[in-house]
Write an enzyme that holds these catalytic residues in place. Structure first.
Site, PDB file in Angstrom:
ATOM      1  N   ASP A 103     -49.223 -46.736 -18.539  1.00  0.00           N
ATOM      2  CA  ASP A 103     -50.617 -46.305 -18.485  1.00  0.00           C
ATOM      3  C   ASP A 103     -50.944 -45.464 -19.708  1.00  0.00           C
ATOM      4  O   ASP A 103     -50.048 -44.881 -20.335  1.00  0.00           O
ATOM      5  CB  ASP A 103     -50.871 -45.463 -17.233  1.00  0.00           C
ATOM      6  CG  ASP A 103     -50.665 -46.265 -15.958  1.00  0.00           C
ATOM      7  OD1 ASP A 103     -50.757 -47.505 -16.014  1.00  0.00           O
ATOM      8  OD2 ASP A 103     -50.393 -45.638 -14.913  1.00  0.00           O
TER       9      ASP A 103
HETATM   10  N1  URA Z   1     -46.120 -46.619 -12.896  1.00  0.00           N
HETATM   11  C1  URA Z   1     -47.323 -46.043 -13.103  1.00  0.00           C
HETATM   12  O1  URA Z   1     -47.994 -45.656 -12.166  1.00  0.00           O
HETATM   13  N2  URA Z   1     -47.744 -45.899 -14.370  1.00  0.00           N
HETATM   14  C2  URA Z   1     -47.027 -46.271 -15.445  1.00  0.00           C
HETATM   15  O2  URA Z   1     -47.455 -46.099 -16.577  1.00  0.00           O
HETATM   16  C3  URA Z   1     -45.780 -46.869 -15.209  1.00  0.00           C
HETATM   17  C4  URA Z   1     -45.343 -47.035 -13.932  1.00  0.00           C
END
Ligand code: URA
Length: 239
Positions: A103
């Site tokens: 993310d």
């Molecule tokens: N899980 C998440 O919620 N975000 C990420 O960036 C990676 C795994």
């Protein structure tokens, strides 16, 4: 392969720029200064030296990036910065892409490559590639969540997660979570499903490779031969 194609494919120099280096005698093949950029070379056997640096041929490039928050795991975006913006001009030309997504606000280990086949396998649920995250959460993490995550919790409109390993730190708002799949916002969703929420997330391992702590946020390095082999080994045993 033509010398100019070889050097531009390797992200060393553009075909146009190469001519200037040749004029200055800064390019040699097997010890002889090159006079023209369009000569044919054997990319696996000839020794090409550019400005004193021996350039070895490798079809694929593998990079470990320590992703900072604020960058999209994408190759391009009209408005926002992407992880490709963190590379130098040479590597930006190499058509690398991230192996999966973190993310925008997640930090840590992100691999970049141009090896589509390996990328596909590493992300496939068939190969059970481990991803380990360091999590800071809003509320204390109760011990019984270890069992809940091991048995699976429901996220994403009814999907039951595969067994995951939760290790709670002494500070019980902090933990490490190892998962073997990569659903959208999976870690955040898992914590949400047990009434908690993630306030900070960092990936610390991927496919048996640990985030290199010598890399500052935003820095990257090439994987070593043994790290590349380690990644390939991850894809030998499928379900
Ligand atoms: N899980 C998440 O919620 N975000 C990420 O960036 C990676 C795994």
């Amino acid at each position: 392969m033509r010398l100019d194609k070889f050097l531009s494919n390797m992200g060393i120099v553009s075909r146009r720029e190469l001519k200037n280096y040749i004029k200055k005698g800064q390019v040699t093949v097997n010890g002889h200064a090159v006079l023209s950029s369009d000569i044919q070379i054997n990319e696996t056997q000839d020794e090409v030296v550019f400005c004193g640096e021996k350039i070895s041929y490798s079809k694929n490039i593998y990079i470990m990036l320590n992703k900072p928050a604020g960058y999209l795991s994408a190759t391009e975006d009209n408005r926002q910065k992407t992880v490709i913006d963190l590379l130098d001009e040479r590597r930006k030309k190499m058509e690398l892409f991230p192996v999966g997504r973190l993310d925008k606000d997640t930090e840590g280990l992100l691999l970049l490559t141009n090896d589509g086949e390996l990328c596909h396998k590493l992300l496939s649920p068939k190969y059970h590639v481990n991803k380990k995250y360091y999590v800071e959460s809003e509320c204390d993490i109760e011990k019984d969540i270890i069992v809940s995550f091991r048995e699976g919790v429901y996220i994403d409109g009814g999907y039951k997660t595969k067994p995951a390993i939760l290790e709670i730190c002494d500070d019980t708002k902090k933990a490490y979570l190892t998962i073997r799949e990569g659903k959208f916002h999976q870690v955040k969703q898992m914590f949400r499903s047990v009434g908690n929420s993630v306030v900070y997330l960092e990936r610390v391992e991927f496919g048996g490779l640990a985030l290199d702590r010598n890399l500052k946020r935003g820095e990257w390095r090439f994987l070593t031969e043994s790290e590349i082999e380690q990644l390939h080994n991850q894809t030998l045993n499928r379900e």
